[in-house]
Write an enzyme that holds these catalytic residues in place. Sequence first.
Site, PDB file in Angstrom:
ATOM      1  N   GLU A  75      -6.265  -1.251  -6.967  1.00 51.07           N
ATOM      2  CA  GLU A  75      -5.580  -0.643  -7.909  1.00 51.07           C
ATOM      3  C   GLU A  75      -4.405  -1.157  -8.459  1.00 51.07           C
ATOM      4  O   GLU A  75      -3.813  -2.004  -7.749  1.00 51.07           O
ATOM      5  CB  GLU A  75      -4.669   0.825  -6.855  1.00 51.07           C
ATOM      6  CG  GLU A  75      -5.674   1.553  -6.257  1.00 51.07           C
ATOM      7  CD  GLU A  75      -4.819   2.484  -5.218  1.00 51.07           C
ATOM      8  OE1 GLU A  75      -5.274   3.899  -4.943  1.00 51.07           O
ATOM      9  OE2 GLU A  75      -3.960   2.117  -4.616  1.00 51.07           O
ATOM     10  N   ASN A  77      -4.279   6.395  -1.358  1.00 48.43           N
ATOM     11  CA  ASN A  77      -3.884   6.684  -0.222  1.00 48.43           C
ATOM     12  C   ASN A  77      -2.980   7.986  -0.331  1.00 48.43           C
ATOM     13  O   ASN A  77      -2.914   8.541   0.633  1.00 48.43           O
ATOM     14  CB  ASN A  77      -2.625   5.700   0.113  1.00 48.43           C
ATOM     15  CG  ASN A  77      -3.352   4.489   0.883  1.00 48.43           C
ATOM     16  OD1 ASN A  77      -4.402   4.518   1.467  1.00 48.43           O
ATOM     17  ND2 ASN A  77      -2.633   3.528   0.983  1.00 48.43           N
ATOM     18  N   HIS A 123      -3.321  -3.457  -5.468  1.00 51.23           N
ATOM     19  CA  HIS A 123      -3.423  -3.001  -3.916  1.00 51.23           C
ATOM     20  C   HIS A 123      -4.986  -3.083  -3.761  1.00 51.23           C
ATOM     21  O   HIS A 123      -5.634  -2.511  -4.118  1.00 51.23           O
ATOM     22  CB  HIS A 123      -2.982  -1.552  -3.779  1.00 51.23           C
ATOM     23  CG  HIS A 123      -3.190  -1.101  -2.500  1.00 51.23           C
ATOM     24  ND1 HIS A 123      -3.541   0.344  -2.553  1.00 51.23           N
ATOM     25  CD2 HIS A 123      -3.235  -1.606  -1.408  1.00 51.23           C
ATOM     26  CE1 HIS A 123      -3.791   0.568  -1.237  1.00 51.23           C
ATOM     27  NE2 HIS A 123      -3.361  -0.698  -0.551  1.00 51.23           N
ATOM     28  N   SER A 158       0.704  -1.239  -0.057  1.00 54.16           N
ATOM     29  CA  SER A 158       0.099  -0.088  -0.071  1.00 54.16           C
ATOM     30  C   SER A 158       0.793   1.411   0.125  1.00 54.16           C
ATOM     31  O   SER A 158       0.298   2.378  -0.417  1.00 54.16           O
ATOM     32  CB  SER A 158      -1.033   0.149   1.392  1.00 54.16           C
ATOM     33  OG  SER A 158      -0.035   0.022   2.327  1.00 54.16           O
TER      34      SER A 158
END
Length: 285
Positions: free
Chosen positions: A154, A192, A142, A121
């Site tokens: 992702e 993120n 991800h 991540s």
Amino acid sequence: MARDIRSVGVVGLGAMGAGIAQLCVEAGVDTVGREVSPELAERAGDRIAHFLTRKVEKGKLEQAARDAAVSRLSLTTELADLAGCDLVIEAIVEELAPKQELFAELERLLSPDAVIATNTSALSVTEIAAGTSKPTRIVGMHFFNPAPLMPLVEIIRAELSSDEAFETAYAFGEKLGKHPIRCYDTPGFVVNRVLIPLLNDCIRVLDEARVTVEDLDTGMKHGAGWPMGPCELVDLVGIDVHVHASDALYEKLREPRMAPPPRLVAMRNAGLLGRKSGRGFYTYD
């Protein structure tokens, strides 16, 4: 250009890895799950079987489909048992050196056209791939926690990822019933990169605006339309996980908003990790 994936290996069967393995067997894919000990492997297998049984009880899955899914999962402690897999997804500890070591070993074991994906991540997929001799077949996938429930994955293109590996991972994300998005190997990828500094801002507001945890969560849910308040979300993710990801982003970007707030670091150091420890911003039974 995408290859059809018929068998998958998942390395690391913690919360994320077990969730990914569950997705794979539910999608009809033979899956080999690898853990470092038989006890950890068995515990993960039991957890997957339990969650599939719960889906039967809730009327979301037929008993026969549940039994077929469970039968598609095999557990091992040997990486060599993944040799025949078309795709291997890594979900081990979020540290660069162990991931690089694992990928180098997987490269020796797998067929030359097998795709290797990392569920990292916060780390660079390009750096993870750097220790291999064929980084073209390495990508990022991800998933978000909990993987069986969160609809997004992702798909990350590293600097040397081939089109075939990238599109194979994207197509497999669709096969799992997810909504994949394509992105490049930049710090934090997409979600993120946006979410971590935003959550950090929310936590800083607790002290700066002298608001309570409950009122902050209520404000963001009813004022910004969030389905879950920021403190609830950090508790769910794990305060240690969030601090680790924040540190990694700050190291790469040196943007002050990326750095974890002192309050979160103190909670992490005190073992107040959120739901998994029973206490974070809230207390859990």
